[in-house]
Design a protein around this motif. Structure first.
Motif, short mmCIF file in Angstrom:
data_model
loop_
_atom_site.label_atom_id
_atom_site.label_comp_id
_atom_site.label_asym_id
_atom_site.label_seq_id
_atom_site.Cartn_x
_atom_site.Cartn_y
_atom_site.Cartn_z
N LYS A 28 -88.43 45.42 -62.91
CA LYS A 28 -89.78 45.40 -63.49
C LYS A 28 -89.79 46.00 -64.89
CE LYS A 28 -92.09 45.95 -59.01
NZ LYS A 28 -92.79 46.94 -58.16
N ASP A 29 -89.14 47.18 -65.03
CA ASP A 29 -89.17 47.89 -66.30
C ASP A 29 -87.75 48.40 -66.58
OD1 ASP A 29 -89.44 49.61 -68.41
OD2 ASP A 29 -90.89 50.95 -67.45
N GLU A 30 -87.06 47.71 -67.46
CA GLU A 30 -85.64 48.06 -67.71
C GLU A 30 -85.49 49.45 -68.30
OE1 GLU A 30 -83.60 45.01 -69.86
OE2 GLU A 30 -84.24 43.44 -68.47
N GLU A 31 -86.47 49.85 -69.07
CA GLU A 31 -86.45 51.17 -69.71
C GLU A 31 -86.42 52.28 -68.66
OE1 GLU A 31 -85.96 51.30 -72.94
OE2 GLU A 31 -85.71 53.45 -72.60
N LEU A 32 -87.17 52.05 -67.58
CA LEU A 32 -87.23 53.04 -66.51
C LEU A 32 -85.85 53.29 -65.91
CD1 LEU A 32 -90.01 53.03 -63.78
CD2 LEU A 32 -87.72 53.86 -63.33
N CYS A 33 -85.11 52.20 -65.65
CA CYS A 33 -83.75 52.34 -65.07
C CYS A 33 -82.87 53.15 -66.02
CB CYS A 33 -83.11 50.97 -64.87
SG CYS A 33 -83.99 49.90 -63.74
N ALA A 34 -82.97 52.87 -67.30
CA ALA A 34 -82.08 53.48 -68.27
C ALA A 34 -82.42 54.96 -68.49
CB ALA A 34 -82.17 52.73 -69.59
N ASN A 56 -74.50 51.26 -72.63
CA ASN A 56 -75.65 51.95 -73.22
C ASN A 56 -76.58 52.54 -72.16
OD1 ASN A 56 -76.71 49.64 -72.15
ND2 ASN A 56 -77.35 48.73 -74.09
N GLY A 57 -76.12 52.57 -70.92
CA GLY A 57 -76.93 53.18 -69.86
C GLY A 57 -77.94 52.23 -69.24
N ARG A 58 -77.95 51.00 -69.71
CA ARG A 58 -78.91 50.04 -69.15
C ARG A 58 -78.29 49.32 -67.95
NH1 ARG A 58 -82.80 50.02 -73.10
NH2 ARG A 58 -84.13 48.55 -72.00
N ILE A 59 -79.18 48.84 -67.08
CA ILE A 59 -78.73 48.10 -65.90
C ILE A 59 -78.95 46.61 -66.16
CG2 ILE A 59 -79.10 47.71 -63.44
CD1 ILE A 59 -78.47 50.51 -63.54
N VAL A 60 -77.93 45.82 -65.87
CA VAL A 60 -78.07 44.37 -66.00
C VAL A 60 -78.01 43.75 -64.60
CG1 VAL A 60 -77.00 42.26 -66.87
CG2 VAL A 60 -77.10 44.30 -68.31
N LEU A 61 -78.97 42.89 -64.33
CA LEU A 61 -79.05 42.24 -63.02
C LEU A 61 -78.77 40.75 -63.15
CD1 LEU A 61 -79.96 41.81 -60.03
CD2 LEU A 61 -82.32 41.79 -60.87
N ILE A 62 -77.75 40.30 -62.43
CA ILE A 62 -77.48 38.86 -62.36
C ILE A 62 -77.51 38.46 -60.89
CG2 ILE A 62 -75.81 37.02 -62.84
CD1 ILE A 62 -74.82 38.81 -65.19
N THR A 63 -78.45 37.62 -60.52
CA THR A 63 -78.70 37.36 -59.09
C THR A 63 -77.90 36.21 -58.51
OG1 THR A 63 -80.59 35.96 -59.64
CG2 THR A 63 -81.07 38.27 -59.23
N ASP A 64 -77.04 35.59 -59.30
CA ASP A 64 -76.33 34.39 -58.83
C ASP A 64 -75.57 34.60 -57.51
OD1 ASP A 64 -77.31 33.46 -61.17
OD2 ASP A 64 -75.40 32.82 -62.03
N GLY A 65 -74.97 35.79 -57.33
CA GLY A 65 -74.18 36.03 -56.12
C GLY A 65 -74.95 36.72 -55.02
#
Lengths: 98, 432
Positions: A28-34, A56-65
């Motif tokens: 929902k809010d990438e900033e929050l995760c970071a 950079n401390g950010r979370i990347v989500l790739i849902t393909d798998g």
């Protein structure tokens, strides 16, 4: 104990019909995760390794798998930062054996 | 005007199929919606089928259901890093038909069950995700799907949509699942020749073995592992509570990988070809975590209602039984021409209360709390038991009396006499 296992090698055995461009889960809010999530536990608990931590401390989500289990949504109970839906009908993982 | 049904069932797993089958058999106009390509393609289980629940629905299921092996032996292993101590129970009684339980492959089994549902007269639409419930005030009047471009209406909607239970959460019928009430299990299926399976487990024909495991494989987390024999494959998996996984730095697939490498397990899998990796949540919160099960125009069955007996590894039988009870409730009320109000549907809860479903869940209602509060059951005890066995069985010139004293001293040192007694008491209370 055994060496680090690559989850991609496991997922490679599975059958998927990816709904290109329409991920069924979103942060929902990438900033929050970071900035506000200390544990970023989704990067550990997701059984398909869909969440990765960038330099950079950010979370990347790739849902393909994605295995559509729901773990990421439930463990994010401190922040409720995961918008989770099932894929559109017919899309997503298609278990051969289940 | 959109089409209207007597009942809509969301989901085509064991609970949804049991509900749809039972209602269709009774002549109701039933629509079943499934998001997978076919029933089973989204469903994951160990998987053990207990005959009793299915027998009550389809008495002659053995004639054509896709069953893998009937179980004649159950092994319980408590593992340390390099060893296990355990019990095996094998009986030829289990090798005489009608068999009590079977291993199954869910994608095949659910498809078969669904064919029976359709033969009974229910209409099934696959590749259709139900996105929301249609409400009239507090009453559910139908569903909104992502495919049919519109709304579908029914007098009653049965939610058999699985552990995540998104629809009921969205509708506000119950809160989001808590990590302490759900386990994540990851599993692989390894194929090998039928003769290899039979040689490794000392079985022939369609007989099979299951191994349930606890101990160091879960790294101190509340959880268990399993290994089941199918006809020409083995399924191996491990599951832990999400509240524990949340504290860990080990991924679920790494946990599974290390379990597979255990010196007592690796030889069993040797040479097999891994053909699928799956993950699934199991609702293990038990009796105290059961949500509201019915309201105006809706009922919840199966995993979405927390109907899993984690102590006995039972789930699909509870799913089928709850699906049947929900369906019977609908059939009775329809015959009595009573509306599907929360008050009238409470009959479903009464049926559950009188059955093994609630009686069993109630019996173990404190079990989850005891295990959450006492991680030594998953760490210290497996170690102590394995060390004790090792000491007693190693022939090294030390007399047995001295060995016993050393074992007891180790127990007391690790856990104290009061700790040991307290743990025994806690377990006794929880099992009572």
């Amino acid at each position: 104990m055994s060496a680090n296992v690559k989850v991609e090698e496991k997922l490679f055995q599975n059958r998927y019909r990816v709904d290109a461009g329409r991920p069924h889960i979103q942060i929902k809010d990438e900033e929050l995760c970071a900035s506000r999530c200390e544990t970023q536990q989704c990067t550990v608990c997701c059984p398909a390794g869909c969440y990765t931590l960038e330099g950079n401390g950010r979370i990347v989500l790739i849902t393909d798998g994605c295995l559509e289990c729901g773990t990421c949504r439930i463990i994010c109970n401190d922040h409720r930062n995961v918008a989770w839906e099932y894929p559109r009908g017919g899309y997503g993982v298609l278990f051969k054996f289940g | 005007m959109a089409e209207k049904f007597d009942a809509i069932v969301v989901g085509a797993g064991p609970s949804g199929n049991a509900a749809a089958y039972t209602m269709a058999k009774a002549g109701l106009k039933v629509l079943q919606l499934e998001r997978g390509e076919y029933p089973g393609s989204k469903n994951v289980q160990g998987a053990i089928l207990y005959s009793d629940a299915l027998e009550k629905i389809i008495p002659d299921f053995r004639d054509d259901a896709p069953l893998e092996r009937h179980i004649i032996e159950q092994r319980m292993w408590v593992l340390d890093d390099e060893s296990y101590i355990g019990t095996h129970y094998r009986s030829d009684e289990f090798n005489k038909p009608p068999y009590n339980r079977y291993t199954i492959i869910r994608a095949q089994f659910d498809k078969w069950f669904s064919e029976k549902v359709q033969e009974a007269g229910a209409m099934l639409i696959c590749e259709t995700t139900v996105s929301d419930l249609l409400m009239d005030g507090k009453r559910v009047i139908g569903v909104q799907t992502d495919r049919l471009g519109g709304s579908i209406y029914a007098d009653i909607v049965i939610l058999a949509d699985g552990v995540n239970s998104l629809l009921a959460t969205k509708a506000g019928f119950h809160p989001e699942l808590e990590p302490k009430n759900v386990a994540l299990a990851v599993k692989e299926i390894h194929f090998m020749p039928q003769e290899t399976v039979e040689a490794r487990f000392n079985v022939n024909g369609d007989a099979g073995v299951v191994i349930e495991m606890a101990g160091k494989i879960t790294k101190g987390m509340m959880g268990t592992g399993f290994l089941y024999t199918n006809k020409e494959s083995l399924t191996i998996g491990v599951g832990c509570m999400l509240s524990d996984l949340k504290q860990q730095k080990i991924s679920p697939y790494q946990l599974l990988e290390e379990m597979k490498a255990h010196p007592s397990i690796a030889p069993i899998l040797e040479g097999g070809e891994m053909k699928e990796y799956t993950a699934h949540l199991i609702p293990e919160g038990g009796y105290k975590a059961i949500p509201e099960l019915c309201g105006d125009g809706w009922m919840i069955v199966g995993d979405s209602g927390m109907f899993v007996n984690a102590m006995h590894r039972e789930g699909s039988n509870l799913a089928m039984t709850t699906g049947c009870f929900a369906a019977e409730t609908v059939i009775e009320l329809a015959a009595e021409q009573k509306p599907f109000t929360a008050k009238n549907l409470a009959r479903y809860r009464e049926k559950l209360n009188e059955s093994f479903v609630i009686k069993d869940l109630k019996k173990y209602k404190n079990m989850p709390d005891v295990f959450h509060a006492n991680p030594q059951f998953f760490t210290t005890y497996p170690e102590m038991l394995n060390q004790a066995a090792h000491k007693m069985l190693r022939v090294d010139g030390i007399d047995k009396k001295t060995k016993e004293k050393q074992i007891m001293a180790n127990f007391k040192q690790r856990r104290s006499l009061f700790g040991l007694m307290g743990d025994a008491y806690k377990l006794w209370r929880a099992f009572e």
